[in-house]
Scaffold this motif. Structure first.
Motif, PDB file in Angstrom:
ATOM      1  N   GLU A  58       7.322  18.511  -8.928  1.00  0.00           N
ATOM      2  CA  GLU A  58       7.731  17.443  -9.499  1.00  0.00           C
ATOM      3  C   GLU A  58       7.455  16.209  -8.844  1.00  0.00           C
ATOM      4  OE1 GLU A  58       8.097  16.888 -12.768  1.00  0.00           O
ATOM      5  OE2 GLU A  58       7.767  18.981 -13.208  1.00  0.00           O
ATOM      6  N   LYS A  61       4.086  15.383  -7.973  1.00  0.00           N
ATOM      7  CA  LYS A  61       3.254  14.638  -9.097  1.00  0.00           C
ATOM      8  C   LYS A  61       3.919  13.172  -9.053  1.00  0.00           C
ATOM      9  CE  LYS A  61       2.737  18.543 -12.185  1.00  0.00           C
ATOM     10  NZ  LYS A  61       3.384  19.382 -13.452  1.00  0.00           N
ATOM     11  N   LEU A  62       5.036  12.798  -8.824  1.00  0.00           N
ATOM     12  CA  LEU A  62       5.669  11.708  -8.845  1.00  0.00           C
ATOM     13  C   LEU A  62       4.970  10.873  -7.804  1.00  0.00           C
ATOM     14  CD1 LEU A  62       9.451  12.417  -9.852  1.00  0.00           C
ATOM     15  CD2 LEU A  62       8.071  11.267 -11.279  1.00  0.00           C
ATOM     16  N   GLU A  63       4.972  11.387  -6.803  1.00  0.00           N
ATOM     17  CA  GLU A  63       4.256  10.657  -5.654  1.00  0.00           C
ATOM     18  C   GLU A  63       2.995  10.251  -5.841  1.00  0.00           C
ATOM     19  OE1 GLU A  63       4.877  13.079  -2.236  1.00  0.00           O
ATOM     20  OE2 GLU A  63       7.011  12.556  -1.929  1.00  0.00           O
ATOM     21  N   ASN A  64       2.235  11.417  -6.317  1.00  0.00           N
ATOM     22  CA  ASN A  64       0.859  11.152  -6.942  1.00  0.00           C
ATOM     23  C   ASN A  64       0.884   9.818  -7.736  1.00  0.00           C
ATOM     24  OD1 ASN A  64      -0.267  12.595  -5.011  1.00  0.00           O
ATOM     25  ND2 ASN A  64      -0.142  14.547  -6.579  1.00  0.00           N
ATOM     26  N   LYS A  65       1.721  10.054  -8.884  1.00  0.00           N
ATOM     27  CA  LYS A  65       1.745   8.923  -9.714  1.00  0.00           C
ATOM     28  C   LYS A  65       2.101   7.717  -9.421  1.00  0.00           C
ATOM     29  CE  LYS A  65       1.639   7.752 -13.973  1.00  0.00           C
ATOM     30  NZ  LYS A  65       0.374   7.642 -14.940  1.00  0.00           N
ATOM     31  N   ASN A  66       3.051   7.622  -8.281  1.00  0.00           N
ATOM     32  CA  ASN A  66       3.418   6.305  -7.493  1.00  0.00           C
ATOM     33  C   ASN A  66       2.327   5.781  -6.836  1.00  0.00           C
ATOM     34  OD1 ASN A  66       5.501   4.490  -6.838  1.00  0.00           O
ATOM     35  ND2 ASN A  66       5.246   5.307  -4.821  1.00  0.00           N
ATOM     36  N   GLN A  68      -0.699   6.320  -7.401  1.00  0.00           N
ATOM     37  CA  GLN A  68      -1.713   5.836  -8.364  1.00  0.00           C
ATOM     38  C   GLN A  68      -1.353   4.373  -9.142  1.00  0.00           C
ATOM     39  OE1 GLN A  68      -2.600   8.329 -11.589  1.00  0.00           O
ATOM     40  NE2 GLN A  68      -4.014   7.047 -12.641  1.00  0.00           N
ATOM     41  N   LEU A  69      -0.069   4.491  -9.236  1.00  0.00           N
ATOM     42  CA  LEU A  69       0.323   3.076  -9.763  1.00  0.00           C
ATOM     43  C   LEU A  69       0.504   1.934  -8.789  1.00  0.00           C
ATOM     44  CD1 LEU A  69       3.453   4.404 -12.062  1.00  0.00           C
ATOM     45  CD2 LEU A  69       1.350   3.454 -12.884  1.00  0.00           C
ATOM     46  N   GLU A  72      -3.266   0.842  -8.660  1.00  0.00           N
ATOM     47  CA  GLU A  72      -3.473  -0.005  -9.735  1.00  0.00           C
ATOM     48  C   GLU A  72      -2.919  -1.481  -9.588  1.00  0.00           C
ATOM     49  OE1 GLU A  72      -2.242   2.100 -13.126  1.00  0.00           O
ATOM     50  OE2 GLU A  72      -4.194   3.491 -13.000  1.00  0.00           O
TER      51      GLU A  72
END
Length: 300
Positions: A58, A61-66, A68-69, A72
């Motif tokens: 988890e 995933k959060l780090e990857n999402k972070n 990515q964000l 962006e």
């Protein structure tokens, strides 16, 4: 991961093994203990590892999402910065162009004032020129009227040239003057007769009447009187026939005198003359009077 989430994961893990948590107000402790002792034993180490692995997944995933964000956001920030820079540059150019237009408008306004002033001057000059033109037209009309009056009252200058002198020539001269005054319908003083004593006295700008008395051969007589003269359209030869009306030639001298020396003449006119009658009335003399008048008016 938050503490609340961790508790929830622990609760879910125990729940998957069928372990129930008792509240603080349970009175049947023994039953709970017995049930716990008879229940399958929980492998806490496996459960913990499983919980950690789940948490790591988890967290990953959060780090990857972070990431990515963040990427962006970085791209969006760069795009917005570039767009803002472009808008600033565009705004700067617009301001510069507006300033330039303002300066051009100021310059054009100044030029417009100069042109308006020049236009006013031209309008004034136009009115002045129109007045001058009208005045010049009046002066022209006045001068043309004066010139017309002068022409109408100016004496017609007629040069006379003859080689043979004597009483008969004097009578021919007087008869010719009387005939021209009558034919032209003028006063005697309106005709100025100038007798040329020799060819050097002849003015080439004035009409000249050359006397030729037909005595023997017409061609020889006419050529003789024209010998030393500058023949031109302002020169006419008067052929005097000293004969009565019944003895006059049937053919005009103009048809007989066809040599090159006669073609440049302004005219050749036959005149019937008698010493006691002068230039007497006949068709020949009438034709001569009309022809000589036309010649004089044309060449004067």
């Amino acid at each position: 991961m938050s503490f609340k989430r961790l508790n929830q994961n622990i609760f879910d893990t125990f729940n998957s093994y069928g372990v129930e948590f008792c509240s603080s107000d349970d009175t049947n402790i023994d039953r709970k203990v017995l049930e716990y002792e008879n229940s399958p034993q929980v492998d806490y180490q496996s459960a913990y590892r499983k919980l950690c692995k789940t948490s790591e997944n988890e967290l990953g995933k959060l780090e990857n999402k972070n990431k990515q964000l963040s990427e962006e956001i970085r791209k969006t920030r760069n795009e917005m910065k570039e767009q803002l820079d472009n808008e600033k540059e565009t705004s700067k150019k617009v301001e510069e162009r507006m300033h330039q237009c303002k300066e051009e408008n100021t310059e054009l306004a100044a030029k417009m004032k100069v042109l308006e002033k020049r236009l006013s001057e031209l309008e004034a000059n136009k009115i002045s020129a129109r007045n001058i033109i009208e005045e010049l037209k009046r002066d022209k009309e006045r001068l043309e009227g004066n010139l017309k009056d002068l022409k109408e009252h100016r004496p017609v200058s007629i040069q006379l040239y003859y080689q043979v002198k004597g009483d008969m020539t004097s009578k021919m001269l007087d008869a010719l003057k009387s005939m021209l005054v009558t034919q032209m319908g003028v006063e005697r003083n309106e005709l100025q007769f100038i007798v040329c004593q020799n060819e050097l006295d002849v003015n080439p700008e004035l009409p000249l009447l050359v006397f030729c008395i037909s005595a023997s051969r017409l061609g020889t007589d006419a050529s003789t009187v024209l010998q030393n003269l500058n023949v031109s359209a302002k020169v006419s030869v008067l052929i005097f026939h000293h004969k009565d009306i019944h003895a006059l030639p049937n053919q005009s001298s103009e048809r007989v005198l066809t040599g090159p020396e006669f073609k440049a003449l302004g005219g050749i006119f036959d005149i019937a003359f008698l010493s006691d009658k002068g230039i007497y009335p006949c068709d020949m003399n009438q034709t001569a009077a009309v022809g000589i008048e036309s010649f004089l008016r044309t060449q004067s």
